[in-house]
Design an enzyme around this catalytic site. Structure first.
Site, PDB file in Angstrom:
ATOM      1  N   ILE A 182     135.247  69.187  88.673  1.00 57.16           N
ATOM      2  CA  ILE A 182     136.029  68.134  89.334  1.00 57.16           C
ATOM      3  C   ILE A 182     136.373  67.035  88.328  1.00 57.16           C
ATOM      4  CG2 ILE A 182     136.128  66.552  91.299  1.00 57.16           C
ATOM      5  CD1 ILE A 182     133.918  68.307  92.619  1.00 57.16           C
ATOM      6  N   LYS A 209     124.145  70.748  90.693  1.00 57.64           N
ATOM      7  CA  LYS A 209     124.741  70.909  92.024  1.00 57.64           C
ATOM      8  C   LYS A 209     124.450  72.228  92.738  1.00 57.64           C
ATOM      9  CE  LYS A 209     128.972  72.980  90.349  1.00 57.64           C
ATOM     10  NZ  LYS A 209     130.400  73.178  90.519  1.00 57.64           N
ATOM     11  N   SER A 261     128.672  64.314  99.001  1.00 59.10           N
ATOM     12  CA  SER A 261     129.020  65.653  99.492  1.00 59.10           C
ATOM     13  C   SER A 261     128.895  65.707 101.009  1.00 59.10           C
ATOM     14  CB  SER A 261     128.036  66.648  98.870  1.00 59.10           C
ATOM     15  OG  SER A 261     128.081  67.874  99.534  1.00 59.10           O
ATOM     16  N   TYR A 267     118.948  69.233  96.646  1.00 61.51           N
ATOM     17  CA  TYR A 267     120.244  68.771  96.136  1.00 61.51           C
ATOM     18  C   TYR A 267     120.846  67.740  97.091  1.00 61.51           C
ATOM     19  CZ  TYR A 267     125.312  68.705  95.593  1.00 61.51           C
ATOM     20  OH  TYR A 267     126.620  68.288  95.486  1.00 61.51           O
ATOM     21  N   LYS A 304     121.748  63.375  96.918  1.00 66.11           N
ATOM     22  CA  LYS A 304     122.980  62.669  97.309  1.00 66.11           C
ATOM     23  C   LYS A 304     122.657  61.555  98.307  1.00 66.11           C
ATOM     24  CE  LYS A 304     125.837  65.062  94.844  1.00 66.11           C
ATOM     25  NZ  LYS A 304     126.283  64.467  93.585  1.00 66.11           N
ATOM     26  N   ARG A 332     134.898  76.623 106.874  1.00 70.07           N
ATOM     27  CA  ARG A 332     134.750  75.444 106.019  1.00 70.07           C
ATOM     28  C   ARG A 332     136.097  74.779 105.799  1.00 70.07           C
ATOM     29  NH1 ARG A 332     130.452  76.866 107.031  1.00 70.07           N
ATOM     30  NH2 ARG A 332     128.587  77.102 105.745  1.00 70.07           N
TER      31      ARG A 332
END
Ligand code: NAD
Ligand code: UD1
Length: 342
Positions: free
Chosen positions: A12, A84, A124, A148, A152, A230
């Site tokens: 990204i 990630k 996320s 993970y 966040k 999704r």
């Protein structure tokens, strides 16, 4: 304006660097290449015909970070750097907590010390856990289901505390849904190390012949065709969300949270079909058991980002599949082969 992009060599980050340079921002990248390589940054500069500054540096080493702030007068930081892989985070949680949390704390301390208080943080949709209704708005309850996701959530909370302690901070928490696709040039894209964990890179490696077949994780979900649904978002649309966040950051202090998704849900079987069309390749697949921890359906309400940032997605699922395929077929082994030959 000069922007420090941590993790800027990654998937990204590299796409965001392209859009920053296109908009004439000065870009400084800090990355330790733990999940990327310098070739992506060479290509960012090829695409834009502009230069960026680059530091091979580790957020776990405060002196590395200080060096960047000493050398450059940074106006804002976009913080992508982190580990990630959800499955790996369950196996080696301490590595994830150390890298993602300590790395972020070191960055924040340096920002504080050098009086740089504008930050965009990569969060996320995983922070919503298994939502009870859809679409997901920013006000939904939060819950971590793996280490993970917990990194966040913890960082989001730390950033809220930081702002409470010092109201001159301006912080955007961007909650990404499922980033896919690649730059339309086919020069940069997602380059997973080893077996891909996520659907789109797995499908594209099957299409190019690197993997024999896809496992579809469950066909008994409560969804129209039984497979998981999704909200896939093109990485360029996602990158543009960061660009639109920057003026808001520098105009007003506070902590703002935004969902970045398209608002549309697609099933695994729909993605396979669209990818077959885009690539003109047959995707061989088999239905297997559900993947532990997966949820049935997840898609965003991103109206807040539209209203407050003027951000809207423009790329379709067809664009996402076409661009993924364009990147994959031109770079079957990702950046590796090119890096070795050069
Ligand atoms: P990526 O692995 O491609 O990029 C992360 C970059 O950070 C890599 O280049 C890596 O080398 C670097 N890095 C990691 N630890 C570092 C450290 N200690 N010091 C310096 N550099 C370090 O991942 P990505 O897909 O580009 O994701 C970027 C961010 O967005 C991550 O924080 C990730 O958790 C978050 N995110 C990603 C997704 C996704 O599906 N890709 C979804 C939601 C959120
Ligand atoms: C993954 C992460 C999540 C992160 C999100 C956004 C996991 C467990 N979760 O979620 O934390 O926020 O990406 O990037 O990794 N699928 C298959 N076969 C495959 C791979 C995936 O059928 O080989 C299915 C999954 O069951 C799911 C869909 O495809 O229904 C998408 O999976 P994936 O790309 O891994 O994303 P998420 O599960 O949404």
């Amino acid at each position: 304006m000069k922007i420090l992009v941590t993790g800027g060599a990654g998937y990204i980050g590299s796409h965001t660097c392209v859009e920053l340079l296109k908009k004439n921002y000065d870009v400084v990248v800090l990355d330790n290449f733990s999940n990327s390589c310098e070739e992506s940054l060479n290509r960012v500069q090829n695409i834009t015909r502009k230069k960026l500054s680059f530091y091979e540096a580790d957020l776990l080493k405060p002196s590395d970070i200080h060096q960047v702030f000493k050398d450059h007068k940074i106006d804002a930081v976009i913080h992508f750097a982190g580990l990630k892989a959800v499955g790996e985070s369950v196996t080696i949680p301490l590595k994830y907590y150390h890298n993602n949390l300590t790395g972020t704390f070191n960055l924040l301390s340096a920002m504080d010390q050098f009086n740089v208080k504008n930050l965009v943080f990569s969060s996320s949709a995983t922070v919503y856990g298994d939502p009870t209704t859809l679409p997901i708005t920013e006000e939904f309850p939060l819950c971590a289901t793996n280490p993970y996701g917990r990194t966040k959530l913890i960082i989001e909370e730390v950033l809220q505390d930081l702002y409470q302690s010092d109201k001159s901070w301006s912080i955007a928490l961007l909650r990404y849904f499922n980033p896919v696709g690649a730059h339309e040039s086919g020069q940069i894209g997602e380059d997973p190390q080893g077996l891909p964990n996520n659907l789109m890179p797995y499908i594209s490696q099957v299409a190019v012949g690197l993997l024999p077949r896809l496992s579809v994780f469950g066909s008994d979900y409560n969804t129209p065709d039984g497979t998981g649904v999704r909200d896939y978002i093109h990485v360029t649309d996602l990158a543009l969300g960061h660009i639109l966040t920057l003026p808001k950051l520098t105009s007003k202090p506070g902590v703002a949270t935004y969902n970045l998704g398209t608002g549309n849900g697609f099933s695994v079987l729909e993605i396979i079909k669209e990818f077959e069309k885009a690539s003109n390749q047959k995707i061989s697949y088999q239905i297997t058991d559900r993947r532990p921890g997966d949820i049935a359906t997840c898609f965003a309400d991103s109206s807040k980002a539209k209203k407050e940032l003027g951000w809207e997605t423009t790329k379709s699922l067809e664009d996402m599949c076409k661009d993924t395929w364009n990147w994959q077929k031109n770079n079957p082994e990702g950046y590796r082969k090119h890096s070795k030959e050069d």
